[in-house]
Design an enzyme around this catalytic site. Structure first.
Site, PDB file in Angstrom:
ATOM      1  N   LYS A   1      -3.445 -18.211  35.631  1.00 29.58           N
ATOM      2  CA  LYS A   1      -3.984 -17.016  36.290  1.00 29.58           C
ATOM      3  C   LYS A   1      -2.931 -16.322  37.130  1.00 29.58           C
ATOM      4  CE  LYS A   1      -8.972 -17.714  36.375  1.00 29.58           C
ATOM      5  NZ  LYS A   1     -10.176 -17.815  37.225  1.00 29.58           N
TER       6      LYS A   1
ATOM      7  N   LYS B   1     -10.829 -19.526  20.601  1.00 32.22           N
ATOM      8  CA  LYS B   1     -12.196 -19.604  21.123  1.00 32.22           C
ATOM      9  C   LYS B   1     -12.758 -18.214  21.392  1.00 32.22           C
ATOM     10  CE  LYS B   1     -13.362 -22.071  24.744  1.00 32.22           C
ATOM     11  NZ  LYS B   1     -13.320 -23.025  25.879  1.00 32.22           N
TER      12      LYS B   1
ATOM     13  N   LYS C   1     -14.630 -13.967  26.743  1.00 28.49           N
ATOM     14  CA  LYS C   1     -15.172 -12.771  27.389  1.00 28.49           C
ATOM     15  C   LYS C   1     -14.100 -11.706  27.521  1.00 28.49           C
ATOM     16  CE  LYS C   1     -18.200 -15.373  30.513  1.00 28.49           C
ATOM     17  NZ  LYS C   1     -18.544 -15.645  31.894  1.00 28.49           N
TER      18      LYS C   1
END
Ligand code: TRP
Length: 331
Positions: A114, A196, A199
């Protein structure tokens, strides 16, 4: 009667959950409610480690909460609440941060990812995120924590913190274990089935939101990437078809064998349409329930209030114990 084991899990309110979140995790939250004493939280405190638009965040928190209810999370059976409505999370987080090493937090892969992604905002909250997560779990004395693979390192840290604290002060915290569901489909991107479903995928056709309407769902499945073969079969190298089969199996409860039989001699077009329709059918009851609940502000408020009160009561006991152990004066 033996007391039910406690489960705690949380979900960030930053996006509407996608099909992978639902089939992989949230559908299980619903199932666990009979066997376990479950607490589920919309973790808004965690979400502000990345800059959020306040108007959008507020809407998302409300909708995420309503969606949990619409899925079948029962506010009478379980504790369902918004994290910031229970001040004990932030309080315990501070205490635990004094029992967490800088080096430990520096090794968290999610922090590294992040901070690489948001170099302009590597705030201290992003760094101590796993401590707040440990506080969530330990405040409830949770026995089990359903988490995805990406959160296992954070859970491991929570265990280390608990063990360290218990070693100094005696048995204060229950040692939480990861709960790995027996079933639970791993849903891949419809556009790149080696990744995967996510979002944050830039391609809107790659993921299905649980609130997508029927036409959108069918259209996205029609565009799903498959292969140049023609056989609906679960086999190595057929990532796209394997993914569609997993989804079809998860939403219809049919086995791979049954699915292969059903589509023997038929083309991918028929199969994709069937997966789209079955997925839309599966999501439809939740979607209409969501529409009903989101319009009922008073009901949502009442559930949130009840959830926050239950959550506060359970966790205050832990805080009081902790404060006593570390040597704080009680008033
Ligand atoms: N960090 C989790 C996620 O992003 C959400 C979360 C916060 C959580 N607190 C938790 C999950 C406690 C399990 C237990 O998915």
């Amino acid at each position: 009667m033996e007391a039910k084991k406690r489960i705690f899990s949380g979900i960030q309110p930053t996006n509407t959950p996608h099909l992978g979140n639902y089939l992989g995790a949230l559908a299980n939250w619903v199932k666990l409610q009979d066997e376990y004493d479950c607490t589920y939280s919309i973790v808004d405190l965690h979400s502000i480690t990345v800059r959020q638009d306040p108007v959008k965040l507020k809407k998302q928190i409300n909708e995420s909460y309503a969606l949990l209810l619409a899925m079948g999370v029962d506010p009478d059976k379980s504790t369902v609440f918004i994290q910031s409505h229970n001040c004990n999370h932030a309080e315990l987080s501070w205490i635990l941060s004094c029992y967490t090493q800088f080096g430990e937090l520096s090794r968290m892969t999610q922090f590294k990812d992040k901070s690489a992604k948001h170099p302009e905002n590597i705030n201290a909250g992003l760094f101590t995120y796993p401590v707040l997560m440990a506080a969530d779990i330990l405040a409830y004395q949770a026995d089990l924590v359903p988490v995805g693979i990406d959160q296992k390192q954070h859970l491991e840290l929570a265990r280390n913190i608990a063990q360290r604290f218990n070693q100094i002060y005696g048995d204060v915290f229950t040692m939480p274990d990861a709960y790995i569901p027996k079933t639970g489909a791993k849903v891949m991107s419809l556009q790149d089935p080696t990744k995967k479903m996510s979002k944050s995928d830039e391609n809107p056709n790659a993921s299905i939101s649980v609130l997508d309407d029927r036409d959108t769902i069918i259209r996205k499945f029609k565009r799903a990437v498959t292969d140049s073969d023609t056989e609906v079969a679960y086999r190595e190298g057929k990532d796209g078809i394997n993914n569609l089969m997993s989804i079809y199996s998860a939403v219809t409860d049919k086995t791979f064998e049954e699915i292969e039989k059903e589509f023997a001699g038929k083309g991918y077009g028929d199969f994709k349409l069937a997966v789209g329709e079955a997925t839309a059918d599966r999501l439809a009851p939740m979607q209409s329930e969501f529409a009903r609940i989101i319009a009922d502000k008073a009901y949502i408020q009442e559930c949130m209030k009840k959830g926050a009160e239950k959550a506060f009561k359970t966790t205050r006991k832990t805080i009081q114990k902790v404060y006593k152990k570390v040597g704080f004066l009680t008033l």
